[in-house]
Design a protein around this motif. Structure first.
Motif, mmCIF file in Angstrom:
data_model
loop_
_atom_site.group_PDB
_atom_site.id
_atom_site.type_symbol
_atom_site.label_atom_id
_atom_site.label_comp_id
_atom_site.label_asym_id
_atom_site.label_seq_id
_atom_site.Cartn_x
_atom_site.Cartn_y
_atom_site.Cartn_z
ATOM 1 N N ASP A 1 0.810 -1.219 0.000
ATOM 2 C CA ASP A 1 0.000 0.000 0.000
ATOM 3 C C ASP A 1 0.851 1.281 0.000
ATOM 4 O O ASP A 1 0.320 2.376 0.059
ATOM 5 C CB ASP A 1 -0.985 0.005 1.164
ATOM 6 C CG ASP A 1 -0.320 0.037 2.529
ATOM 7 O OD1 ASP A 1 0.909 0.273 2.616
ATOM 8 O OD2 ASP A 1 -1.033 -0.181 3.530
ATOM 9 N N HIS A 2 2.172 1.126 -0.037
ATOM 10 C CA HIS A 2 3.123 2.240 -0.103
ATOM 11 C C HIS A 2 3.025 3.170 1.104
ATOM 12 O O HIS A 2 3.422 4.333 1.035
ATOM 13 C CB HIS A 2 2.973 3.033 -1.405
ATOM 14 C CG HIS A 2 3.089 2.167 -2.617
ATOM 15 N ND1 HIS A 2 4.284 1.652 -3.062
ATOM 16 C CD2 HIS A 2 2.150 1.687 -3.461
ATOM 17 C CE1 HIS A 2 4.084 0.903 -4.123
ATOM 18 N NE2 HIS A 2 2.798 0.901 -4.391
ATOM 19 N N SER A 3 2.533 2.650 2.214
ATOM 20 C CA SER A 3 2.427 3.453 3.429
ATOM 21 C C SER A 3 3.761 3.457 4.179
ATOM 22 O O SER A 3 4.578 2.557 4.032
ATOM 23 C CB SER A 3 1.326 2.906 4.338
ATOM 24 O OG SER A 3 1.651 1.593 4.758
#
Length: 154
Positions: free
Chosen positions: A22-24
């Motif tokens: 989720d590229h968090s």
């Protein structure tokens, strides 16, 4: 996959996580409960770091076992002892760890230079004998985030 890096000082520790799905980004500073929750949510993921085989995984495991991460860091860096030798409890913690550092001859900063990346260092000394100020913590967080991003690139 979770990319991660720990920074440990005598009275402070922090970790930066980057999730590749989720590229968090998650930053945890001196919050053992939050780290334990993050670990429980991600213990089935693959954890990737640079030199994590010899350092970061043992800092993670130390905090999960309620040990002082500074003592474990000193055990590894100053006493030059392998992290696993600090406690047998470390073996009981599930961790799918992948170390990006495949050659001990090349450090992360050297690889950053090879890639033409900006080599970022922190001006905060790691042997500081007090709690970090909020300004120092922010600088170390930026430094740590940069290291995680560069590890992703490597």
């Amino acid at each position: 996959m979770i990319f991660y890096d720990f920074e440990v000082f005598k009275y402070d520790w922090l970790v930066v996580f980057k999730n590749t799905i989720d590229h968090s980004t998650t930053i945890i500073c001196n919050d053992t409960d939050k780290l334990k929750q993050f670990y429980e949510q991600h213990k089935k993921d693959i954890w990737c770091g640079f030199n994590s085989r010899h350092y970061d995984q043992y800092i993670l495991k130390a905090i999960l076992c309620d040990f002082d991460p500074y003592n474990v860091s000193q055990h590894i860096i100053v006493k030059k002892q392998p992290g696993w030798s600090y406690s047998n409890l470390f073996r009981k913690i599930q961790l799918f760890n992948f170390d990006i550092m495949t050659n001990r001859m090349h450090g992360l900063k050297q690889l950053e230079g090879f890639m033409g990346s900006n080599i970022r260092e922190t001006s905060v000394p790691f042997n500081i004998d007090r709690k970090l100020t909020s300004k120092e913590l922010q600088e170390v967080i930026k430094y740590c985030q940069h290291d995680v991003e560069q590890t992703l690139e490597v």
